[in-house]
Design an enzyme around this catalytic site. Structure first.
Site, PDB file in Angstrom:
ATOM      1  N   ARG A 104       0.979  -0.907  -0.185  1.00 44.62           N
ATOM      2  CA  ARG A 104       0.009  -0.272   0.328  1.00 44.62           C
ATOM      3  C   ARG A 104       0.794   1.368   0.146  1.00 44.62           C
ATOM      4  NH1 ARG A 104      -3.228   1.150  -2.624  1.00 44.62           N
ATOM      5  NH2 ARG A 104      -4.209  -0.524  -2.564  1.00 44.62           N
ATOM      6  N   LYS A 139       2.323  24.459  -2.169  1.00 43.48           N
ATOM      7  CA  LYS A 139       0.852  23.953  -1.916  1.00 43.48           C
ATOM      8  C   LYS A 139       1.009  22.285  -2.013  1.00 43.48           C
ATOM      9  CE  LYS A 139      -0.872  28.369  -3.225  1.00 43.48           C
ATOM     10  NZ  LYS A 139      -1.544  28.728  -4.928  1.00 43.48           N
ATOM     11  N   LYS A 171       6.422  38.583  -0.476  1.00 42.26           N
ATOM     12  CA  LYS A 171       4.887  38.379  -0.894  1.00 42.26           C
ATOM     13  C   LYS A 171       3.910  39.895  -0.503  1.00 42.26           C
ATOM     14  CE  LYS A 171       3.026  34.444  -1.932  1.00 42.26           C
ATOM     15  NZ  LYS A 171       2.673  33.422  -2.755  1.00 42.26           N
ATOM     16  N   GLU A 204       7.102  39.683  -4.534  1.00 39.64           N
ATOM     17  CA  GLU A 204       5.966  39.295  -5.604  1.00 39.64           C
ATOM     18  C   GLU A 204       5.573  40.814  -5.230  1.00 39.64           C
ATOM     19  OE1 GLU A 204       2.417  36.853  -4.752  1.00 39.64           O
ATOM     20  OE2 GLU A 204       2.286  38.090  -3.512  1.00 39.64           O
ATOM     21  N   ASP A 226       2.511  38.772  -9.894  1.00 40.98           N
ATOM     22  CA  ASP A 226       1.065  39.034  -9.740  1.00 40.98           C
ATOM     23  C   ASP A 226      -0.346  38.570  -9.121  1.00 40.98           C
ATOM     24  OD1 ASP A 226       0.129  36.060  -7.248  1.00 40.98           O
ATOM     25  OD2 ASP A 226      -0.397  37.442  -5.863  1.00 40.98           O
TER      26      ASP A 226
END
Length: 287
Positions: A104, A139, A171, A204, A226
């Protein structure tokens, strides 16, 4: 075979596998222990049941050997192979109980990795004829990042920073909390000087005004554009004028990717590579 990226050390892989097996096996695989004689030896093959790009083949033997050093894997297809239903990636042979115990975890890793590699290859193909390269993001699934980023590489993408420690990425919230683009860059350079660190800086920007402020300030390696439209990106690129690497980010989809690449940006980051890819159906079958 391609060399492993720097984050895929023997120690990192061993730690991941130990943790994953502890989660799955606990105090024992009681199904295999109950039903299969200790002396039984068998073999199984990794059967492909979908169409895509294979990934995780190089990881599988490490999992099998972590379960039982007596297990032997004979690779038939390397990572990065384009596969279709009926293909066999490898054959594993040895103690039957151990094959079942490892099954598995091997499938979970390879199905997920192959799905990411497949989607990465699909999106990379949309960049043909441009200089843009496809980047992943942070992410990712907690405790599975090393496999997901590895899969992006196998699919033809490029890894962005691995974590918060190997790059400074300023950012929108960093810029706002710092008091603006120039203030964020100044504070960053002061921090690097104070701590003796040498880290690449990615900044950013959200508007043409911020792009102009960034170019005027300088002191970074890459400028992120962005959530801009392709038209806005072209304006920004005219201001940058090749002085810094550029990266498009924010809400870029399969439908908009080609148009973004056509603007002339160097990189395009897409979180969906790791958070939205389907799996590639695989099965470990006795024979």
């Amino acid at each position: 075979m391609q060399p492993l990226p720097a984050y895929l050390t023997d120690e990192a892989l061993a730690t991941f596998i130990r943790s994953a097996l502890a989660e799955d096996v606990g105090d024992g695989d009681h199904s295999a222990l109950a039903a299969i004689p200790a002396e039984a030896r068998n073999r199984a093959r990794l059967l492909v049941k979908g169409t895509g790009v294979l990934a995780g083949v190089a990881l599988a033997p490490r999992i099998f050997v972590a379960v039982d050093e007596a297990l032997e894997v004979r690779e038939a297809l390397p990572d990065g192979t384009r596969v279709r239903p009926g293909d066999v990636a490898f054959v594993v042979e040895g103690p039957a109980r151990s094959i079942l115990t490892a099954e598995r975890l091997v499938l979970n890793c390879m199905q997920r990795m192959s799905g990411i590699a497949t989607y990465t290859a699909q999106l990379t193909a949309l960049l043909a004829g441009t200089k843009a390269r496809l980047l992943d993001t942070r992410k990712t699934t907690p405790n599975f990042r090393l496999c997901e980023k590895w899969a992006v590489l196998i699919g033809g993408g490029v890894n962005h920073r691995y974590g918060l420690f190997d790059m400074i990425m300023l950012k929108d919230n960093h810029v706002d909390y710092a008091g603006g683009v120039a203030a964020a860059l100044a504070a960053t350079h002061a921090y690097l000087a104070r701590t003796g660190r040498q880290l690449p800086i990615v900044l950013e920007t959200r508007t043409l005004e911020e792009v102009q402020q960034a170019v005027a300030a300088g002191g970074f390696q890459r400028l992120m554009l962005d959530n801009m439209t392709p038209a806005q990106m072209r304006e920004a690129l005219a201001v940058v004028a090749g002085r810094f690497e550029t990266e498009a980010s924010g809400g870029i989809t399969e439908q908009t990717l080609a148009a973004v690449a056509a603007t002339g940006v160097d990189y395009i980051s897409v979180g969906a590579l790791t958070h939205s890819a389907d799996i590639l159906d695989l099965s470990l079958k006795a024979f």
